[in-house]
Design an enzyme around this catalytic site. Sequence first.
Site, PDB file in Angstrom:
ATOM      1  N   GLY A  50      30.467 -43.525  11.353  1.00 32.30           N
ATOM      2  CA  GLY A  50      30.934 -44.884  11.126  1.00 32.30           C
ATOM      3  C   GLY A  50      30.445 -45.778  12.253  1.00 32.30           C
ATOM      4  O   GLY A  50      30.070 -45.289  13.326  1.00 32.30           O
ATOM      5  N   GLN A  55      31.071 -53.130  17.709  1.00 31.64           N
ATOM      6  CA  GLN A  55      30.407 -52.152  18.582  1.00 31.64           C
ATOM      7  C   GLN A  55      28.946 -52.520  18.855  1.00 31.64           C
ATOM      8  O   GLN A  55      28.337 -51.978  19.769  1.00 31.64           O
ATOM      9  CB  GLN A  55      30.471 -50.749  17.963  1.00 31.64           C
ATOM     10  CG  GLN A  55      31.876 -50.162  17.948  1.00 31.64           C
ATOM     11  CD  GLN A  55      31.894 -48.780  17.324  1.00 31.64           C
ATOM     12  OE1 GLN A  55      31.905 -48.636  16.106  1.00 31.64           O
ATOM     13  NE2 GLN A  55      31.867 -47.762  18.161  1.00 31.64           N
ATOM     14  N   CYS A  98      34.066 -41.471  19.843  1.00 36.07           N
ATOM     15  CA  CYS A  98      33.724 -42.871  19.563  1.00 36.07           C
ATOM     16  C   CYS A  98      32.371 -43.147  20.209  1.00 36.07           C
ATOM     17  O   CYS A  98      32.148 -42.777  21.365  1.00 36.07           O
ATOM     18  CB  CYS A  98      34.802 -43.790  20.143  1.00 36.07           C
ATOM     19  SG  CYS A  98      34.432 -45.549  19.898  1.00 36.07           S
ATOM     20  N   LEU A  99      31.487 -43.808  19.468  1.00 38.19           N
ATOM     21  CA  LEU A  99      30.145 -44.077  19.997  1.00 38.19           C
ATOM     22  C   LEU A  99      30.195 -45.027  21.196  1.00 38.19           C
ATOM     23  O   LEU A  99      29.257 -45.067  21.982  1.00 38.19           O
ATOM     24  CB  LEU A  99      29.243 -44.650  18.896  1.00 38.19           C
ATOM     25  CG  LEU A  99      29.044 -43.746  17.661  1.00 38.19           C
ATOM     26  CD1 LEU A  99      28.088 -44.398  16.672  1.00 38.19           C
ATOM     27  CD2 LEU A  99      28.560 -42.362  18.042  1.00 38.19           C
ATOM     28  N   HIS A 140      39.781 -45.572  12.076  1.00 42.51           N
ATOM     29  CA  HIS A 140      39.132 -45.791  13.383  1.00 42.51           C
ATOM     30  C   HIS A 140      38.313 -47.098  13.350  1.00 42.51           C
ATOM     31  O   HIS A 140      38.369 -47.904  14.285  1.00 42.51           O
ATOM     32  CB  HIS A 140      38.245 -44.578  13.683  1.00 42.51           C
ATOM     33  CG  HIS A 140      37.504 -44.642  14.975  1.00 42.51           C
ATOM     34  ND1 HIS A 140      37.810 -43.846  16.068  1.00 42.51           N
ATOM     35  CD2 HIS A 140      36.433 -45.379  15.362  1.00 42.51           C
ATOM     36  CE1 HIS A 140      36.976 -44.114  17.051  1.00 42.51           C
ATOM     37  NE2 HIS A 140      36.118 -45.049  16.650  1.00 42.51           N
ATOM     38  N   GLU A 141      37.553 -47.302  12.271  1.00 39.27           N
ATOM     39  CA  GLU A 141      36.677 -48.488  12.189  1.00 39.27           C
ATOM     40  C   GLU A 141      37.485 -49.774  12.019  1.00 39.27           C
ATOM     41  O   GLU A 141      37.153 -50.804  12.617  1.00 39.27           O
ATOM     42  CB  GLU A 141      35.672 -48.347  11.032  1.00 39.27           C
ATOM     43  CG  GLU A 141      34.741 -47.153  11.132  1.00 39.27           C
ATOM     44  CD  GLU A 141      34.036 -47.014  12.465  1.00 39.27           C
ATOM     45  OE1 GLU A 141      33.821 -48.025  13.146  1.00 39.27           O
ATOM     46  OE2 GLU A 141      33.709 -45.882  12.841  1.00 39.27           O
ATOM     47  N   HIS A 144      38.662 -50.892  15.252  1.00 40.68           N
ATOM     48  CA  HIS A 144      37.620 -51.611  16.016  1.00 40.68           C
ATOM     49  C   HIS A 144      37.586 -53.092  15.633  1.00 40.68           C
ATOM     50  O   HIS A 144      37.438 -53.957  16.486  1.00 40.68           O
ATOM     51  CB  HIS A 144      36.230 -51.014  15.728  1.00 40.68           C
ATOM     52  CG  HIS A 144      35.854 -49.859  16.619  1.00 40.68           C
ATOM     53  ND1 HIS A 144      35.886 -49.936  17.990  1.00 40.68           N
ATOM     54  CD2 HIS A 144      35.391 -48.613  16.323  1.00 40.68           C
ATOM     55  CE1 HIS A 144      35.478 -48.786  18.506  1.00 40.68           C
ATOM     56  NE2 HIS A 144      35.183 -47.958  17.515  1.00 40.68           N
TER      57      HIS A 144
HETATM   58  O1  K1U Z   1      33.220 -45.923  15.436  1.00 44.66           O
HETATM   59  C1  K1U Z   1      32.637 -45.032  16.034  1.00 44.66           C
HETATM   60  O2  K1U Z   1      32.603 -45.021  17.257  1.00 44.66           O
HETATM   61  C2  K1U Z   1      32.002 -43.934  15.263  1.00 44.66           C
HETATM   62  C3  K1U Z   1      32.885 -42.712  15.216  1.00 44.66           C
HETATM   63  C4  K1U Z   1      33.879 -42.888  14.093  1.00 44.66           C
HETATM   64  C5  K1U Z   1      34.794 -41.735  13.903  1.00 44.66           C
HETATM   65  C6  K1U Z   1      34.740 -41.044  12.735  1.00 44.66           C
HETATM   66  C7  K1U Z   1      35.613 -40.009  12.507  1.00 44.66           C
HETATM   67  C8  K1U Z   1      36.505 -39.645  13.458  1.00 44.66           C
HETATM   68  C9  K1U Z   1      36.568 -40.353  14.613  1.00 44.66           C
HETATM   69  C10 K1U Z   1      35.699 -41.396  14.851  1.00 44.66           C
HETATM   70  C11 K1U Z   1      32.016 -41.503  15.005  1.00 44.66           C
HETATM   71  O3  K1U Z   1      31.261 -41.421  14.100  1.00 44.66           O
HETATM   72  S1  K1U Z   1      32.166 -40.282  16.177  1.00 44.66           S
HETATM   73  C12 K1U Z   1      31.185 -38.939  15.495  1.00 44.66           C
HETATM   74  C13 K1U Z   1      32.056 -38.019  14.753  1.00 44.66           C
HETATM   75  O4  K1U Z   1      33.252 -38.057  14.976  1.00 44.66           O
HETATM   76  C14 K1U Z   1      31.533 -37.069  13.782  1.00 44.66           C
HETATM   77  C15 K1U Z   1      30.202 -36.879  13.595  1.00 44.66           C
HETATM   78  C16 K1U Z   1      29.765 -35.966  12.659  1.00 44.66           C
HETATM   79  C17 K1U Z   1      30.652 -35.245  11.903  1.00 44.66           C
HETATM   80  C18 K1U Z   1      31.999 -35.427  12.110  1.00 44.66           C
HETATM   81  C19 K1U Z   1      32.455 -36.340  13.069  1.00 44.66           C
HETATM   82 ZN    ZN Z   2      34.615 -45.974  17.708  1.00 39.47          ZN
END
Ligand code: K1U
Ligand code: ZN
Length: 174
Positions: A50, A55, A98-99, A140-141, A144
């Site tokens: 996401g 961001q 979180c990125l 989560h999004e 944000h």
């Molecule tokens: O918003 C962001 O920082 C992106 C974040 C969103 C998120 C998704 C799900 C759970 C928590 C946060 C990410 O994409 S972090 C990467 C991640 O959690 C993930 C990547 C691949 C497979 C499963 C999870």
């Molecule tokens: Zn995030």
Amino acid sequence: MALLKVLKYPDPFLKIKTAPINQDVISTDANLKQITQDMLETMYADTGVGLAATQVGLNLRLFVMDCSETHDMPLVFINPEITEKTGEEEAIESEEGCLSFPGVYAKITRARKVTIQALNLDGQIFTKIYTGLEARCVQHELDHLNGVVFLDYLSPVKRQLLEKKMLKHQKKTL
Ligand code: K1U
Ligand code: ZN
């Protein structure tokens, strides 16, 4: 297409609450299509599932998501709203990243199931029901877009510990 710079905590832009996008201009706004393409490309490049507009430094009420294993189900949510959530008794604790917080993970409790309503790039309203990773991601999004980050759910002590960890990680990767 272009990769966008993902803002890292403590960038103050991550704290802004975004303003809704005018529904009447969505379908004709070529810039909006370009932005969402760039956001998706950036999200895939950073191995996220996401990414919210804040961001990447944009005050727009939209996020992108693709939780598929094949990375071929991109979704755009404009002016999203969670219209229904399962109650606290069904909340699930799971580790989140979180990125904007590289190298930091924390257990966050979120609703197990959510109903989300949003506009697509044609300006049309749609409703989806999510569980699992997708439910976690949309919560989560949406946070944000309201200037809320996952560390805001933690106790001050835990939060400080993770902030330190992230700064250490940032120094190491500079
Ligand atoms: O918003 C962001 O920082 C992106 C974040 C969103 C998120 C998704 C799900 C759970 C928590 C946060 C990410 O994409 S972090 C990467 C991640 O959690 C993930 C990547 C691949 C497979 C499963 C999870
Ligand atoms: Zn995030």
